[in-house]
Motif scaffolding. Sequence first.
Motif, PDB file in Angstrom:
ATOM      1  N   ALA A 105       0.823  -1.214   0.000  1.00  0.00           N
ATOM      2  CA  ALA A 105       0.000   0.000   0.000  1.00  0.00           C
ATOM      3  C   ALA A 105       0.864   1.274   0.000  1.00  0.00           C
ATOM      4  O   ALA A 105       0.526   2.238  -0.685  1.00  0.00           O
ATOM      5  CB  ALA A 105      -0.941   0.020   1.203  1.00  0.00           C
ATOM      6  N   VAL A 106       1.960   1.272   0.750  1.00  0.00           N
ATOM      7  CA  VAL A 106       2.805   2.471   0.796  1.00  0.00           C
ATOM      8  C   VAL A 106       3.395   2.776  -0.583  1.00  0.00           C
ATOM      9  O   VAL A 106       3.281   3.901  -1.070  1.00  0.00           O
ATOM     10  CB  VAL A 106       3.895   2.332   1.891  1.00  0.00           C
ATOM     11  N   PRO A 107       4.019   1.789  -1.273  1.00  0.00           N
ATOM     12  CA  PRO A 107       4.509   2.102  -2.622  1.00  0.00           C
ATOM     13  C   PRO A 107       3.389   2.496  -3.595  1.00  0.00           C
ATOM     14  O   PRO A 107       3.583   3.354  -4.464  1.00  0.00           O
ATOM     15  CB  PRO A 107       5.186   0.798  -3.072  1.00  0.00           C
ATOM     16  N   LEU A 108       2.202   1.881  -3.442  1.00  0.00           N
ATOM     17  CA  LEU A 108       1.081   2.221  -4.309  1.00  0.00           C
ATOM     18  C   LEU A 108       0.663   3.663  -4.103  1.00  0.00           C
ATOM     19  O   LEU A 108       0.475   4.417  -5.073  1.00  0.00           O
ATOM     20  CB  LEU A 108      -0.101   1.286  -4.037  1.00  0.00           C
ATOM     21  N   ILE A 109       0.535   4.077  -2.868  1.00  0.00           N
ATOM     22  CA  ILE A 109       0.144   5.457  -2.580  1.00  0.00           C
ATOM     23  C   ILE A 109       1.226   6.429  -3.023  1.00  0.00           C
ATOM     24  O   ILE A 109       0.936   7.482  -3.592  1.00  0.00           O
ATOM     25  CB  ILE A 109      -0.195   5.633  -1.085  1.00  0.00           C
ATOM     26  N   ALA A 110       2.492   6.056  -2.823  1.00  0.00           N
ATOM     27  CA  ALA A 110       3.600   6.910  -3.267  1.00  0.00           C
ATOM     28  C   ALA A 110       3.611   7.076  -4.774  1.00  0.00           C
ATOM     29  O   ALA A 110       3.886   8.161  -5.292  1.00  0.00           O
ATOM     30  CB  ALA A 110       4.921   6.353  -2.775  1.00  0.00           C
ATOM     31  N   ALA A 111       3.294   5.995  -5.488  1.00  0.00           N
ATOM     32  CA  ALA A 111       3.313   6.055  -6.949  1.00  0.00           C
ATOM     33  C   ALA A 111       2.124   6.797  -7.530  1.00  0.00           C
ATOM     34  O   ALA A 111       2.236   7.434  -8.579  1.00  0.00           O
ATOM     35  CB  ALA A 111       3.362   4.630  -7.525  1.00  0.00           C
ATOM     36  N   THR A 112       0.985   6.705  -6.851  1.00  0.00           N
ATOM     37  CA  THR A 112      -0.221   7.321  -7.404  1.00  0.00           C
ATOM     38  C   THR A 112      -0.541   8.686  -6.802  1.00  0.00           C
ATOM     39  O   THR A 112      -1.368   9.414  -7.334  1.00  0.00           O
ATOM     40  CB  THR A 112      -1.446   6.407  -7.199  1.00  0.00           C
ATOM     41  N   GLY A 113       0.088   9.011  -5.689  1.00  0.00           N
ATOM     42  CA  GLY A 113      -0.121  10.319  -5.088  1.00  0.00           C
ATOM     43  C   GLY A 113      -1.204  10.355  -4.128  1.00  0.00           C
ATOM     44  O   GLY A 113      -2.145  10.153  -3.760  1.00  0.00           O
TER      45      GLY A 113
END
Length: 179
Positions: free
Chosen positions: A171-179
Amino acid sequence: PVYIALGRVSLAVVSAMAPALEVTRAEALALSVWSALAGALALVAACACFAALGSSRRTALWATALLAVAPLFWLSGLRPMSDLPGLALAMCAQALLLRGVADRRSLIAGTFVAGIATGVRVQMLLLTAPLLFLVLVLPRPRARDGAVDDGGRWRIAQIALALAAGVLVWAVPLIAATG
């Protein structure tokens, strides 16, 4: 997110090994590799699940062999889709959760893997959450790891943390990648 991250890793390898390969084919191959590997992992996890349910070693192997010859199983295993990687991780989580009835470490590991499996396919939560709940409500025998059961509060806290850690992995990389 987990499946796409794996696909990006294998795409770099496929592109390096076959630079002349068309982009679409390279992407499909990069994802298909993970599906085929997940098929093998799912068979190992299925055998572990059957054994954890109390089947004899021979029965567990025969049940796994029946799964291995099912055409629908391998149809999913050869396509560039997240179906089989998600199933393999969910089955690994299930095998660990079944062992977790008597072993706290397996329970925590299974919960963590269940969180990661949700990042491959969200539907995997439907395969792992009921078993996790069942393991939580079953009376616990004396743990093999020597840990004392304190009435469940500490166990529930550990499980919640393990599940959160498994979800945060993707979830952290996903949120970082999508903003």
